[in-house]
Structure formats: C-alpha cells, structure tokens
Design a protein around this motif. Structure first.
Motif, PDB file in Angstrom:
ATOM      1  N   VAL A  18       0.833  -1.204   0.000  1.00 37.75           N
ATOM      2  CA  VAL A  18       0.000   0.000   0.000  1.00 37.75           C
ATOM      3  C   VAL A  18       0.869   1.255   0.000  1.00 37.75           C
ATOM      4  CG1 VAL A  18      -1.577   1.359   1.438  1.00 37.75           C
ATOM      5  CG2 VAL A  18      -2.039  -1.060   1.016  1.00 37.75           C
ATOM      6  N   GLY A  19       1.937   1.259   0.814  1.00 36.44           N
ATOM      7  CA  GLY A  19       2.826   2.420   0.859  1.00 36.44           C
ATOM      8  C   GLY A  19       3.457   2.714  -0.479  1.00 36.44           C
ATOM      9  N   VAL A  20       3.910   1.669  -1.175  1.00 38.50           N
ATOM     10  CA  VAL A  20       4.534   1.853  -2.491  1.00 38.50           C
ATOM     11  C   VAL A  20       3.523   2.349  -3.510  1.00 38.50           C
ATOM     12  CG1 VAL A  20       5.582   0.648  -4.446  1.00 38.50           C
ATOM     13  CG2 VAL A  20       6.380   0.182  -2.122  1.00 38.50           C
ATOM     14  N   ALA A  21       2.352   1.719  -3.545  1.00 35.84           N
ATOM     15  CA  ALA A  21       1.366   2.033  -4.573  1.00 35.84           C
ATOM     16  C   ALA A  21       0.718   3.395  -4.362  1.00 35.84           C
ATOM     17  CB  ALA A  21       0.293   0.942  -4.611  1.00 35.84           C
ATOM     18  N   ALA A  22       0.341   3.692  -3.121  1.00 43.35           N
ATOM     19  CA  ALA A  22      -0.355   4.958  -2.851  1.00 43.35           C
ATOM     20  C   ALA A  22       0.553   6.148  -3.068  1.00 43.35           C
ATOM     21  CB  ALA A  22      -0.897   4.966  -1.424  1.00 43.35           C
ATOM     22  N   TRP A  23       1.819   6.012  -2.683  1.00 37.15           N
ATOM     23  CA  TRP A  23       2.761   7.133  -2.750  1.00 37.15           C
ATOM     24  C   TRP A  23       3.747   6.924  -3.892  1.00 37.15           C
ATOM     25  CZ3 TRP A  23       1.187  11.139  -0.062  1.00 37.15           C
ATOM     26  CH2 TRP A  23       0.272  10.898   0.976  1.00 37.15           C
ATOM     27  N   SER A  24       3.170   6.688  -5.076  1.00 38.27           N
ATOM     28  CA  SER A  24       3.961   6.493  -6.290  1.00 38.27           C
ATOM     29  C   SER A  24       4.204   7.799  -7.028  1.00 38.27           C
ATOM     30  CB  SER A  24       3.230   5.526  -7.223  1.00 38.27           C
ATOM     31  OG  SER A  24       1.983   6.089  -7.630  1.00 38.27           O
ATOM     32  N   GLY A  25       3.499   8.867  -6.631  1.00 40.64           N
ATOM     33  CA  GLY A  25       3.551  10.120  -7.357  1.00 40.64           C
ATOM     34  C   GLY A  25       2.372  10.311  -8.281  1.00 40.64           C
ATOM     35  N   ASN A  26       1.551   9.275  -8.443  1.00 40.83           N
ATOM     36  CA  ASN A  26       0.316   9.366  -9.220  1.00 40.83           C
ATOM     37  C   ASN A  26      -0.796   9.826  -8.288  1.00 40.83           C
ATOM     38  OD1 ASN A  26      -2.093   8.945 -10.596  1.00 40.83           O
ATOM     39  ND2 ASN A  26      -1.423   7.047 -11.546  1.00 40.83           N
ATOM     40  N   VAL A  27      -1.337  11.004  -8.525  1.00 40.81           N
ATOM     41  CA  VAL A  27      -2.306  11.575  -7.596  1.00 40.81           C
ATOM     42  C   VAL A  27      -3.535  10.694  -7.442  1.00 40.81           C
ATOM     43  CG1 VAL A  27      -3.439  12.995  -9.363  1.00 40.81           C
ATOM     44  CG2 VAL A  27      -3.523  13.706  -6.968  1.00 40.81           C
ATOM     45  N   LEU A  28      -3.950   9.991  -8.498  1.00 40.58           N
ATOM     46  CA  LEU A  28      -5.154   9.169  -8.421  1.00 40.58           C
ATOM     47  C   LEU A  28      -4.940   7.880  -7.634  1.00 40.58           C
ATOM     48  CD1 LEU A  28      -6.636   9.641 -12.001  1.00 40.58           C
ATOM     49  CD2 LEU A  28      -7.355  10.723  -9.867  1.00 40.58           C
ATOM     50  N   ALA A  29      -3.688   7.568  -7.285  1.00 38.08           N
ATOM     51  CA  ALA A  29      -3.404   6.381  -6.473  1.00 38.08           C
ATOM     52  C   ALA A  29      -3.476   6.664  -4.980  1.00 38.08           C
ATOM     53  CB  ALA A  29      -2.027   5.818  -6.823  1.00 38.08           C
ATOM     54  N   LEU A  30      -3.547   7.925  -4.585  1.00 37.44           N
ATOM     55  CA  LEU A  30      -3.511   8.275  -3.164  1.00 37.44           C
ATOM     56  C   LEU A  30      -4.569   7.573  -2.313  1.00 37.44           C
ATOM     57  CD1 LEU A  30      -2.702  12.105  -3.232  1.00 37.44           C
ATOM     58  CD2 LEU A  30      -1.261  10.271  -2.355  1.00 37.44           C
ATOM     59  N   PRO A  31      -5.800   7.359  -2.796  1.00 37.46           N
ATOM     60  CA  PRO A  31      -6.802   6.711  -1.938  1.00 37.46           C
ATOM     61  C   PRO A  31      -6.414   5.321  -1.440  1.00 37.46           C
ATOM     62  CG  PRO A  31      -7.903   7.858  -3.711  1.00 37.46           C
ATOM     63  CD  PRO A  31      -6.428   7.895  -4.025  1.00 37.46           C
ATOM     64  N   LEU A  32      -5.464   4.657  -2.083  1.00 38.20           N
ATOM     65  CA  LEU A  32      -5.007   3.367  -1.562  1.00 38.20           C
ATOM     66  C   LEU A  32      -4.479   3.505  -0.135  1.00 38.20           C
ATOM     67  CD1 LEU A  32      -3.181   1.974  -4.715  1.00 38.20           C
ATOM     68  CD2 LEU A  32      -5.258   1.026  -3.669  1.00 38.20           C
ATOM     69  N   ALA A  33      -3.958   4.692   0.206  1.00 43.02           N
ATOM     70  CA  ALA A  33      -3.430   4.911   1.557  1.00 43.02           C
ATOM     71  C   ALA A  33      -4.515   4.797   2.612  1.00 43.02           C
ATOM     72  CB  ALA A  33      -2.766   6.284   1.635  1.00 43.02           C
ATOM     73  N   MET A  34      -5.774   4.948   2.226  1.00 39.13           N
ATOM     74  CA  MET A  34      -6.864   4.904   3.192  1.00 39.13           C
ATOM     75  C   MET A  34      -7.105   3.493   3.725  1.00 39.13           C
ATOM     76  SD  MET A  34      -9.448   7.662   1.414  1.00 39.13           S
ATOM     77  CE  MET A  34     -10.233   8.283   2.908  1.00 39.13           C
ATOM     78  N   VAL A  35      -6.448   2.494   3.133  1.00 37.20           N
ATOM     79  CA  VAL A  35      -6.526   1.124   3.641  1.00 37.20           C
ATOM     80  C   VAL A  35      -5.634   0.942   4.870  1.00 37.20           C
ATOM     81  CG1 VAL A  35      -6.129  -1.310   3.032  1.00 37.20           C
ATOM     82  CG2 VAL A  35      -7.065   0.273   1.339  1.00 37.20           C
ATOM     83  N   PHE A  36      -4.671   1.826   5.074  1.00 32.15           N
ATOM     84  CA  PHE A  36      -3.712   1.653   6.167  1.00 32.15           C
ATOM     85  C   PHE A  36      -4.367   1.462   7.534  1.00 32.15           C
ATOM     86  CE2 PHE A  36      -1.397   3.693   9.662  1.00 32.15           C
ATOM     87  CZ  PHE A  36      -0.356   2.788   9.800  1.00 32.15           C
ATOM     88  N   PRO A  37      -5.379   2.248   7.935  1.00 31.68           N
ATOM     89  CA  PRO A  37      -5.965   2.023   9.258  1.00 31.68           C
ATOM     90  C   PRO A  37      -6.514   0.614   9.450  1.00 31.68           C
ATOM     91  CG  PRO A  37      -6.704   4.106   8.346  1.00 31.68           C
ATOM     92  CD  PRO A  37      -5.991   3.391   7.245  1.00 31.68           C
ATOM     93  N   ALA A  38      -7.078   0.030   8.386  1.00 34.00           N
ATOM     94  CA  ALA A  38      -7.575  -1.336   8.491  1.00 34.00           C
ATOM     95  C   ALA A  38      -6.429  -2.308   8.744  1.00 34.00           C
ATOM     96  CB  ALA A  38      -8.338  -1.722   7.223  1.00 34.00           C
ATOM     97  N   LEU A  39      -5.329  -2.144   8.025  1.00 36.23           N
ATOM     98  CA  LEU A  39      -4.176  -3.029   8.210  1.00 36.23           C
ATOM     99  C   LEU A  39      -3.616  -2.885   9.624  1.00 36.23           C
ATOM    100  CD1 LEU A  39      -2.437  -2.442   4.764  1.00 36.23           C
ATOM    101  CD2 LEU A  39      -3.874  -4.382   5.443  1.00 36.23           C
ATOM    102  N   TRP A  40      -3.575  -1.654  10.106  1.00 44.16           N
ATOM    103  CA  TRP A  40      -3.109  -1.405  11.485  1.00 44.16           C
ATOM    104  C   TRP A  40      -4.002  -2.134  12.484  1.00 44.16           C
ATOM    105  CZ3 TRP A  40      -5.879   1.394  15.261  1.00 44.16           C
ATOM    106  CH2 TRP A  40      -5.170   1.754  16.410  1.00 44.16           C
ATOM    107  N   SER A  41      -5.315  -2.073  12.267  1.00 42.38           N
ATOM    108  CA  SER A  41      -6.244  -2.716  13.208  1.00 42.38           C
ATOM    109  C   SER A  41      -6.193  -4.238  13.116  1.00 42.38           C
ATOM    110  CB  SER A  41      -7.666  -2.230  12.963  1.00 42.38           C
ATOM    111  OG  SER A  41      -8.167  -2.704  11.727  1.00 42.38           O
ATOM    112  N   PHE A  42      -5.775  -4.785  11.934  1.00 47.56           N
ATOM    113  CA  PHE A  42      -5.676  -6.232  11.775  1.00 47.56           C
ATOM    114  C   PHE A  42      -4.445  -6.817  12.465  1.00 47.56           C
ATOM    115  CE2 PHE A  42      -7.866  -5.902   7.353  1.00 47.56           C
ATOM    116  CZ  PHE A  42      -9.089  -5.732   7.978  1.00 47.56           C
TER     117      PHE A  42
END
Length: 388
Positions: A18-42
């Motif tokens: 998720v870190g690699v994909a969301a923060w690739s420099g492509n602005v439309l990929a940023l929402p992938l970062a919103m999965v992080f809280p779920a991964l943290w809770s898992f």
C-alpha cells in the motif's frame, strides 16, 4: 495462535505494498493509503502494529535514502539510518496507541494517532498521511470532504471496514472517471528550472541571468505574475535586489521568487515579491526540511546556520493582489501547513520547491500529487514552480 502467526506477516507485507502504490507520485493512487488504518487494526500484536506502521512509512518514503545520498554525497548507510530515524515518530505513535481489544476504543485510538501525525511535534515527520487522499475521493467538498474522509478512516478500524472500502472505493472510481486537474489562474505562470545544485551552494550570477531570461520568456507569452522555484535567486543581498530591479524595470510583471535571507544566527527560507520598484519578503517558511535545513539542536549547542521554523506564522499572505497559501517544498508533504492556510480561505495555492537532490526518486512527484489533492479538496487554483 497459528492464524495470528500467519496474519502478522500478511498485514506487514500488505502495508508495504500500500505504501509503495499509494505514494507512487500518481495523484489518483492516493486513496489506496486509506486502507492503512484497516491493516493497522488487523495487526495481531503491538509489535506487529509497529511493523505495519514501519512497512507502510518506509515504503511510502522509499526515495529518502537516495535523496540523502544525492544531497550530502554520502554513502548508503547514513542515508538508511536517517530514513529509519524519520520513521520513528510514525511507528511509535501507532505502536503505542494500538490495542488488541476491538471496538470503538480502538477507533478512538487510531483517531488520536492520526491527529498526532497531523501537527507538531510528531507531525513534523507526518509524511504519507492517509487523510491526504480526501481531495481525490471528495473533490471540491471542502471541509465537509475532510470530515467525511476522516470518518472513513475511522470506520476502517471497525468491523464495518468492508463497507468503508466499498463506499470509498466507489467514490474513488467515480472521481477518477471525472478527474480534471486544478485550475491555474489567468496570467499566473509557474516557471520550472533545471539547475544542478549542491549542499551549501546557491544561485550564482550566471544562474541569475538564465533565470531572468526564463522570466522574460514567460512574460512574452502573457505572464503577468511569474512564480519561481524555492531558492531560485539564492542568498538575498542588495546586489541581487539591484540586478532583479533593473531586469523588471520596464515591465508591470510581479515575480514571486524563492530566496534565502541570512543573519548571524541562521537563515529564513522565504518567498519574495519582486517588481521594477523593489522587493519585499512576503512569506517565511513555516517548516523547513528537518536535519538538512532545520536543526533545533543548534539552539542548545550554540551552533549557527540552521533555518528557522515559523511553525504557525503567515499561513496566508497577499501577493499580486490576491490572498495566497504559500507552500515551500517540505510543507507539501505534511498536514498542518495546508490546513492552517485553508482556514483563511486563500484564493490561490503557490507550491514551490528545489528538488535538484531528488534525482532518481519520486519525491517531487509525491509533493505535487499531495498539493493537487488538497487543491482539489478545497477547489482552489494552484501554481507550481520547481527546480529539478
């Protein structure tokens, strides 16, 4: 127990992806970062939660070691050490606030972690914050969109996370299908440059003349307000002011130029307003780059040469007859400078940077993607000017 042993590595690996994909420099990929809280809770344990946070942060900031080596001309080991050190705040906050007990207590704890990474002191290294994606999922929603994104992130930590993913994912797809870039104000021109730099070196005379030539070209194409990158005119001196005043004397052009203003104790990274009549400092950077520029330990050791951090000063300034929100380089990667500026309803975002040291990385594209996301959220035009 066996399930926990398998789940830990899985969520850590997912966080890195998720870190690699969301923060690739492509602005439309940023929402992938919103999965992080779920991964943290898992995460099955506090240690695993810390490793999830580390995997996400280190993957998102993967360009930092190369950038450090470019900037200092150093070997990989010190660069990797600085990269790991930069992650400590993010990792500690998320590890300490994690809890094994599901429910709203966990959700509240994630909310505290997200708030802590949004402002000083932890937010000084609050890169890759998932809330940045608000402008992609909720473009033009303004503060309502920020609140909706925050709620979505909180729901990600509950048993309703599949509903949050479906809802946010649907909005993301719709937004991507209808996507347009933020507007640029008529007559405002950002001038990108490509001057190679070095640690401790600033714009010399030849670079000044070349930059003046670029400004004149922009004016000839209709530019009334010209934006130059961070540090475009180097150290600000009476000689440099005279050079620029003479260059602009026969025009009505206003130039916003990055410069460094020094004194015996240190320096300010600033934006100047330049015309044929003279110059004024319009903005002093709120958050310079830690370590390479801002060195808070200098106060205790008596050393000089550190950039000053004007944390909450001048969030909006007047330039070119408009109220602008200035963001210099590092300020585009963190949260509070842009949100503080938006409280004052600026008319334009001016985003500048000096990224000569980011060669072979995605750092500049990530900065620009973050700024575009905020500009879209608040429906504010943006002008970029970068040196690469």
């Amino acid at each position: 127990m066996a399930r926990d042993l398998m789940r830990g590595p899985a969520v850590i690996a997912a966080a890195a992806i998720v870190g690699v994909a969301a923060w690739s420099g492509n602005v439309l990929a940023l929402p992938l970062a919103m999965v992080f809280p779920a991964l943290w809770s898992f995460a099955p344990s506090r240690a695993a939660a810390g490793m999830v946070a580390a995997a996400y942060f280190l993957a998102a900031s993967r360009g930092l070691p190369q950038g450090v080596m470019n900037f200092y001309g150093s070997d990989a080991l010190p660069a990797i050490g600085l990269w790991a050190g930069a992650s400590l705040g993010f990792v500690l906050v998320h590890a300490l606030l994690w809890t094994s007990r599901p429910g709203w207590g966990r959700t509240l704890r994630y909310g505290v972690a997200a708030m802590a990474m949004s402002g000083p002191p932890f937010g000084i290294v609050g890169w890759a914050h998932p809330i940045t994606a608000a402008g992609i999922v909720f473009p033009t929603w303004n503060w309502l969109g920020l609140g909706a994104a925050a709620i979505g992130l909180l729901v990600m930590t509950t048993r309703l996370w599949p509903i949050a993913i479906l809802s946010l994912g649907g909005l993301w797809i719709w937004s991507a299908a209808m996507w347009t870039q933020p507007l640029t104000p008529d007559g405002w021109v950002g001038v990108d440059t490509q001057f190679r730099g070095a640690d401790g070196q600033y714009a010399g005379y030849l670079q000044q003349r070349d930059t003046i030539g670029l400004v004149k070209t922009a004016v000839s194409k209709g530019g009334e307000v010209v934006i130059l990158p961070e540090s475009a005119i180097g150290i600000w001196t009476p000689t440099v002011e005279r050079l620029w005043r003479e260059a602009l004397q026969d025009t009505d052009t206003i130039v916003n130029a990055g410069a460094v203003v020094i004194d015996a104790a240190g320096y300010d990274n600033v934006m100047l307003s330049l015309t044929g009549e003279g110059a004024d400092i319009v903005y002093r950077e709120r958050m310079p780059v830690p370590v390479s520029m801002w060195q808070p330990w200098a106060v205790w050791t008596g050393e000089t040469g550190s950039a000053r951090a004007h944390f909450f000063a001048n969030p909006v300034v007047e330039f070119g007859g408009r109220q602008i929100a200035p963001l210099i380089c590092y300020e585009q990667l963190i949260i509070w400078p842009i949100l503080q500026s938006m409280l004052f309803a600026p008319e334009i975002i001016i985003a500048t940077g000096n990224g000569w040291w980011t060669e072979n990385t995605t750092i500049v594209s990530i900065q620009q993607a973050s700024t575009v996301a905020w500009a879209k959220l608040f429906n504010v035009p943006v002008v970029f000017a970068f040196n690469t």
